[in-house]
Design an enzyme around this catalytic site. Sequence first.
Site, PDB file in Angstrom:
ATOM      1  CE1 TYR A 160       1.059   2.026  14.029  1.00  0.00           C
ATOM      2  CE2 TYR A 160      -1.677   3.613  12.830  1.00  0.00           C
ATOM      3  CZ  TYR A 160      -0.230   2.820  12.271  1.00  0.00           C
ATOM      4  OH  TYR A 160       0.793   3.210  11.854  1.00  0.00           O
ATOM      5  CD  GLU A 209      -1.458   3.704   7.922  1.00  0.00           C
ATOM      6  OE1 GLU A 209      -1.064   4.238   9.293  1.00  0.00           O
ATOM      7  OE2 GLU A 209      -1.170   4.529   7.771  1.00  0.00           O
ATOM      8  NE  ARG A 263      -3.329   2.167   2.864  1.00  0.00           N
ATOM      9  CZ  ARG A 263      -2.999   3.465   3.964  1.00  0.00           C
ATOM     10  NH1 ARG A 263      -2.290   2.938   5.128  1.00  0.00           N
ATOM     11  NH2 ARG A 263      -3.584   4.834   4.150  1.00  0.00           N
ATOM     12  CD  GLU A 306      -3.933   7.426  10.467  1.00  0.00           C
ATOM     13  OE1 GLU A 306      -3.377   8.382  10.976  1.00  0.00           O
ATOM     14  OE2 GLU A 306      -3.559   6.429  10.454  1.00  0.00           O
ATOM     15  CG  ASN A 366      -4.739   3.130   9.182  1.00  0.00           C
ATOM     16  OD1 ASN A 366      -4.704   2.123   7.809  1.00  0.00           O
ATOM     17  ND2 ASN A 366      -3.869   4.372   8.586  1.00  0.00           N
ATOM     18  CG  HIS A 377      -0.901   8.853   3.755  1.00  0.00           C
ATOM     19  ND1 HIS A 377      -0.745   7.539   3.718  1.00  0.00           N
ATOM     20  CD2 HIS A 377      -0.226   9.322   4.478  1.00  0.00           C
ATOM     21  CE1 HIS A 377      -0.328   7.417   5.334  1.00  0.00           C
ATOM     22  NE2 HIS A 377      -0.518   7.986   5.573  1.00  0.00           N
TER      23      HIS A 377
HETATM   24  C1  FCB Z   1      -0.354   7.014  10.681  1.00  0.00           C
HETATM   25  C2  FCB Z   1      -0.656   7.517   9.686  1.00  0.00           C
HETATM   26  C3  FCB Z   1       0.959   6.757   9.207  1.00  0.00           C
HETATM   27  C4  FCB Z   1       1.701   6.834  10.108  1.00  0.00           C
HETATM   28  C5  FCB Z   1       1.966   6.117  11.224  1.00  0.00           C
HETATM   29  C6  FCB Z   1       2.395   6.483  12.049  1.00  0.00           C
HETATM   30  O1  FCB Z   1      -1.286   8.038  11.520  1.00  0.00           O
HETATM   31  O2  FCB Z   1      -1.780   7.073   8.370  1.00  0.00           O
HETATM   32  O3  FCB Z   1       1.409   7.842   7.587  1.00  0.00           O
HETATM   33  O4  FCB Z   1       3.035   8.040  10.299  1.00  0.00           O
HETATM   34  O5  FCB Z   1       0.437   7.164  11.796  1.00  0.00           O
END
Ligand code: FCB
Length: 457
Positions: free
Chosen positions: A299, A363, A86, A175, A297, A130
């Site tokens: 985290y 992500e 991607r 995002e 995405n 992006h």
């Molecule tokens: C996300 C972004 C990506 C990267 C990660 C750590 O928010 O989409 O570009 O910076 O975090």
Amino acid sequence: MGISEETAGKGDITFPKGFVWGTATASYQIEGAAHEDGRGPSIWDTFSRTPGKVVGGHTGDVACDHYHRYRDDVAMMADLGMQAYRFSIAWPRIQPDGSGPVNPRGLDFYERLVDELRGHGITPIVTLYHWDLPQALEDRGGWTSRETAERFAEYAAIVHGRLGDRVETWTTLNEPWCSSFLGYGAGIHAPGRTEPGAAFAAVHHLLLGHGLATAELRAAGAKQVGITLNLAPISGNDPLAVAHIDGLQNRIFLDPVLRKEYPADVVERARRFTDWSFVRDGDLDLIGAPIDLLGVNYYSPTTVELRAGQPANPVHPGSEGIAFVQGDEERTAMGWSVVPSALTDLLVRLSRDYPGTPLIITENGAAFDDVLVDGRVADERRIAFLDGHFRAAHAAIEAGADLRGYLVWSLMDNFEWAEGYGKRFGLVHVDYASQNRVPKDSALWYREVVRRNGIRS
Ligand code: FCB
């Protein structure tokens, strides 16, 4: 704990047949060549040059020099067994001023990249936006202006016109929460504006851009169209506080895209910042047109609690009285807590609340303070992080989530936005002085996961 539970947690797991494994990057974070072949300036060129905005005053001028090294990078990905990649297209390479004349050399670059990927058997997954908005559009209001959404749809059609015969999967936005709330509300990302009202206008025009671009892509015959959202499970001891932040982080994007409506509670709470007059008849039909894939995405989760006198967190307009707290979990170099089970919860919730939309993790990954010693990076914490999150994703699949693939952030260390080059998310280590790439231990471990379509303990 019984033995069977223990082995179930740590044993072999296999993903469904056809599950797609790969990695992700973004144009401004890796390409460099900021002034080459007709590329125009983006809001991140401007922002990164503004004193105090990016740690170390770093910019994406050179980054990983991927613009020149893409052939080697694709070969490296192939060596690492990647099935999908991607990446994002830099709008200012395609239309230096964000509208009007097309710069063919920009399209040429992405065509070469796509051909290189396909030549190595790697499926390209294109993100159209992006975050590197052409500066000329920002000068006319950026995402606070309806015009930007219209220009975005034109740009999407241009890119599809060149790559549509060889790219099947398209993601409109990456995002939009970051673009709107960090970019226009809190000023932490480009363009660095600090107006909550502008953030809500940006949310709507980003979503409208997604809707208009989706219509263009569909009309042109695109096979799979989706959007990528950064979603976070929100928990806490007060249901109203949880609903408030969940609304601002998750539902303000999920509901329009997947239910054709803004959540009523979010609309009400935001009235002190905006009258929502930018929402026009028909917009939500466009925004909520069916998508084929929702990019997730993930985290870290968010925990909130009520705290009298707490000032609003500028990232979440109107969050007075709500404190953002962290438990004692392990944290990454970003300070983000590591909670794999929250990924299971998120995927299960999406399947429950928004059924019928296939999911892909576009992500997930982590930054750690990696060190290169004798040509090797022993990043066992990243391996443990990925292992835990892959297992969490697998648990969600077992619970019924329709998860189709997993793209690790990121292929290689890169420009981590406001954090500059100090935060290393890569599976591959980059020495920025020499541009030398060294696959970390996690990359070699990941190659085995991909090969087996699962994890063997
Ligand atoms: C996300 C972004 C990506 C990267 C990660 C750590 O928010 O989409 O570009 O910076 O975090």
